[in-house]
Enzyme design. Structure first.
Site, PDB file in Angstrom:
ATOM      1  CB  SER A 146      44.500  73.873  -4.483  1.00 22.27           C
ATOM      2  OG  SER A 146      45.898  73.835  -5.883  1.00 22.27           O
ATOM      3  N   GLY A 188      37.679  78.424  -8.160  1.00 18.81           N
ATOM      4  CA  GLY A 188      38.035  79.425  -7.774  1.00 18.81           C
ATOM      5  C   GLY A 188      38.953  79.788  -7.517  1.00 18.81           C
ATOM      6  CD  GLU A 189      44.056  81.156  -5.229  1.00 17.99           C
ATOM      7  OE1 GLU A 189      44.455  80.597  -6.271  1.00 17.99           O
ATOM      8  OE2 GLU A 189      43.824  81.302  -4.328  1.00 17.99           O
ATOM      9  CB  SER A 194      48.129  76.358  -9.377  1.00 20.19           C
ATOM     10  OG  SER A 194      47.056  75.234  -8.894  1.00 20.19           O
ATOM     11  CG  LEU A 195      56.075  75.788  -9.680  1.00 27.46           C
ATOM     12  CD1 LEU A 195      55.866  76.756  -8.524  1.00 27.46           C
ATOM     13  CD2 LEU A 195      56.931  74.833  -9.503  1.00 27.46           C
ATOM     14  CB  CYS A 212      37.166  68.244  -6.085  1.00 30.61           C
ATOM     15  SG  CYS A 212      37.925  69.775  -6.631  1.00 30.61           S
ATOM     16  CB  CYS A 249      42.181  77.028 -15.997  1.00 32.79           C
ATOM     17  SG  CYS A 249      40.829  76.491 -14.315  1.00 32.79           S
ATOM     18  CD  GLU A 258      30.606  72.455 -13.432  1.00 32.24           C
ATOM     19  OE1 GLU A 258      29.067  72.196 -13.873  1.00 32.24           O
ATOM     20  OE2 GLU A 258      31.433  72.503 -13.256  1.00 32.24           O
TER      21      GLU A 258
HETATM   22  N1  SAH Z   1      42.498  77.616  -8.199  1.00 28.05           N
HETATM   23  C1  SAH Z   1      42.944  77.053  -7.519  1.00 28.05           C
HETATM   24  C2  SAH Z   1      41.934  75.828  -7.079  1.00 28.05           C
HETATM   25  C3  SAH Z   1      41.468  75.165  -8.133  1.00 28.05           C
HETATM   26  S1  SAH Z   1      42.596  74.615  -9.548  1.00 28.05           S
HETATM   27  C4  SAH Z   1      44.057  76.408  -8.245  1.00 28.05           C
HETATM   28  O1  SAH Z   1      44.412  77.486  -9.200  1.00 28.05           O
HETATM   29  O2  SAH Z   1      45.467  76.321  -7.565  1.00 28.05           O
HETATM   30  C5  SAH Z   1      42.753  73.311  -9.279  1.00 28.05           C
HETATM   31  C6  SAH Z   1      44.086  72.656 -10.026  1.00 28.05           C
HETATM   32  O3  SAH Z   1      43.333  72.509 -11.567  1.00 28.05           O
HETATM   33  C7  SAH Z   1      45.171  73.397 -10.331  1.00 28.05           C
HETATM   34  O4  SAH Z   1      45.988  72.797 -10.235  1.00 28.05           O
HETATM   35  C8  SAH Z   1      44.638  74.014 -11.925  1.00 28.05           C
HETATM   36  O5  SAH Z   1      46.309  74.794 -12.349  1.00 28.05           O
HETATM   37  C9  SAH Z   1      44.583  72.757 -11.951  1.00 28.05           C
HETATM   38  N2  SAH Z   1      43.644  72.885 -13.468  1.00 28.05           N
HETATM   39  C10 SAH Z   1      43.275  73.601 -14.231  1.00 28.05           C
HETATM   40  N3  SAH Z   1      42.552  73.447 -15.939  1.00 28.05           N
HETATM   41  C11 SAH Z   1      42.975  72.738 -15.670  1.00 28.05           C
HETATM   42  C12 SAH Z   1      43.295  71.694 -16.845  1.00 28.05           C
HETATM   43  N4  SAH Z   1      42.448  71.801 -18.094  1.00 28.05           N
HETATM   44  N5  SAH Z   1      44.000  70.140 -16.467  1.00 28.05           N
HETATM   45  C13 SAH Z   1      44.412  69.737 -15.587  1.00 28.05           C
HETATM   46  N6  SAH Z   1      44.511  70.695 -15.299  1.00 28.05           N
HETATM   47  C14 SAH Z   1      44.061  71.749 -15.146  1.00 28.05           C
HETATM   48 FE1  SF4 Z   2      41.255  77.590 -12.248  1.00 28.45          FE
HETATM   49 FE2  SF4 Z   2      42.611  77.750 -10.176  1.00 28.45          FE
HETATM   50 FE3  SF4 Z   2      43.964  79.331 -12.642  1.00 28.45          FE
HETATM   51 FE4  SF4 Z   2      41.359  79.953 -10.946  1.00 28.45          FE
HETATM   52  S1  SF4 Z   2      43.338  79.974 -10.127  1.00 28.45           S
HETATM   53  S2  SF4 Z   2      41.560  80.177 -13.815  1.00 28.45           S
HETATM   54  S3  SF4 Z   2      40.727  78.321 -10.831  1.00 28.45           S
HETATM   55  S4  SF4 Z   2      44.266  77.177 -12.403  1.00 28.45           S
END
Ligand code: SAH
Ligand code: SF4
Length: 419
Positions: A248, A216-217, A270-271, A135, A149, A122
């Site tokens: 990210s 994805g990461e 993503s802390l 995005c 997530c 997506e």
């Molecule tokens: N995998 C990478 C980038 C994609 S996720 C990462 O984790 O950083 C993009 C952002 O959305 C990340 O900060 C993730 O933690 C956040 N995210 C994931 N699920 C979420 C949710 N259900 N509600 C709000 N933010 C969320």
């Molecule tokens: Fe979701 Fe990013 Fe965690 Fe993967 S690393 S599960 S995309 S929040």
């Protein structure tokens, strides 16, 4: 044709292997999107052009692909008429297939896309008053299973190729009608290249920023993400400034320095939690690379400064990570590591089967105030596109939406894996 197969998730926190750089097509032609100029020249040479001609043609083709957005060799008017069918027999200018395009009531748009070998992922476009952010996804699914997530619940993962990553930007430009028509230079290019946020206007560019925050990461698909972003930043093509691109990561510590050196875009981390216990639980990669290591890698990130701050993303989960004490600890950590940081508070976006709730608006406001009063910017991100499941963490392809029973089974497996 060999399938670029989806791979079962190998473990909680391990990257998936990268099978190949280019997804093979049934017709045997090679998709040029995602290949650097040098690789295009090498292909032209291998197909029979002499080295000098190959180099020149590659330069011309690259310009047509990325500066003009053409998808048909016939449109390349400075390439000899006889040469165009020669190109079309051997190469294609691809785009991901659009399976479904959705439009949110707030203007956000989401596309469900499909690779040439039938895997779905997506992409989301978020228009704002002064910018338009795309995005972009880096993988089909994600190996990491962050507990809040939706993408993390997908069972199968494959890395996207550079072409599939750049292809998202190309497709977005197509769909937004942003390629220049006719001859001449590209309208609005100067705006895009400026670095003070002035590029967006009703008659200028819609797509001004890119965030690697889709599925994805990105640092588990480092080479492909780097190669794709280099093309997106190439001054002869899309020419997007590195200051308008943000990557990210959930905290793949060993790759962070390389991301700074070899890609050089803005970093978001993503802390989501400030203690080992909570972060171990909600962001499982923390068990491999802990908070101290992560914050040290942030302090060492090449290019971070007060002018280019690192963004800490913090999802607000009710009674999990949202207390006053959590906010104060967040401030303490940022100061301890002397981080040029801003904090992005993300209200949790729910999805079917999620085990968390979003913090109350009052709680989020108070959290934000505490961080802000310590001199650190901490805006609350407005959720966008929730009605079409396009908001952060809601991405998961229709084909892979799981039943409740499947989710329960996954949760059990996860527990077992934790021991
Ligand atoms: N995998 C990478 C980038 C994609 S996720 C990462 O984790 O950083 C993009 C952002 O959305 C990340 O900060 C993730 O933690 C956040 N995210 C994931 N699920 C979420 C949710 N259900 N509600 C709000 N933010 C969320
Ligand atoms: Fe979701 Fe990013 Fe965690 Fe993967 S690393 S599960 S995309 S929040």
């Amino acid at each position: 044709m060999a399938d670029t197969a989806l791979m079962p998730i190998p473990g909680m926190i391990d990257p998936v292997p990268t099978p190949r750089e280019v997804t093979p097509r049934e017709d045997g032609r090679v998709d040029l999107i995602g290949l650097p100029k040098k690789a295009i020249a090498a292909l032209f040479e291998a197909a029979g052009l002499d080295a000098k001609a190959a180099k020149l043609r590659a330069k011309q083709v690259f310009h047509w692909l990325y500066h003009r957005g053409v998808t048909d060799f016939e449109a390349m008017t400075d390439i000899a008429k006889t040469m165009r069918p020669w190109l079309a027999e051997r190469f294609v200018i691809g785009r991901p297939d659009v399976v479904l395009a959705q439009h949110s009531s707030d203007g956000t748009r989401k596309w469900l896309l499909r690779t040439a070998d039938n895997h779905e992922f997506e992409m989301v476009f978020i228009p704002d008053a002064d910018r338009g952010t795309l995005c972009v996804s880096s993988q089909v699914g994600c190996t990491l299973n962050c507990r809040f997530c939706h993408t993390g619940t997908m069972r199968l993962v494959r890395n996207l190729t550079p072409g599939e990553i750049v292809g998202q930007v190309m497709l977005a430009r197509d769909e937004l009608g942003e390629w220049p028509r006719g001859g001449g230079t590209m309208a609005g290019l100067d705006d895009v290249e400026d670095e003070d946020g002035g590029g967006y206007s009703p008659d200028g560019r819609l797509l001004t920023n890119i965030v690697m925050m889709g599925m994805g990461e990105p640092l588990y698909n480092f080479d492909h993400v780097r190669d794709a972003l280099k093309i997106v930043m190439d001054g002869d093509g899309l020419a997007l400034s590195k200051r308008r691109i943000t990557l990210s990561t959930s905290g793949v510590v060993p790759m962070m320095a390389r991301a700074g050196e070899e890609i050089g875009v803005n970093l978001a981390v993503s802390l989501h939690a400030v203690s080992k216990d909570v972060r171990d639980e909600i962001v499982p990669i923390n068990r491999k690379y802990g908070l101290e290591e992560l914050l040290q890698a942030c302090a060492d990130y090449p290019g971070a400064s007060n002018a280019r701050r690192i963004t800490f993303e913090y999802v607000m989960l009710k009674d999990k990570n949202d207390s006053d004490a959590d906010a104060r600890e967040l401030v303490r950590l940022i100061k301890q590591y002397k981080l040029p940081a801003k904090v992005n508070l993300i209200p949790f976006n729910p999805w079917p089967g999620a085990i968390y709730e979003c913090s109350t608006p009052e709680r989020i406001r108070r959290f934000s105030e505490i961080v802000f009063e310590a001199g650190i910017s901490a805006p609350v991100r407005t959720p966008r596109g929730r009605d079409i499941d396009a908001a952060c963490g809601q991405l998961k392809t229709a084909a892979q939406k799981m039943s409740r029973a499947e989710l329960d089974r996954l949760a059990e497996e996860k527990q077992a894996a934790l021991g």
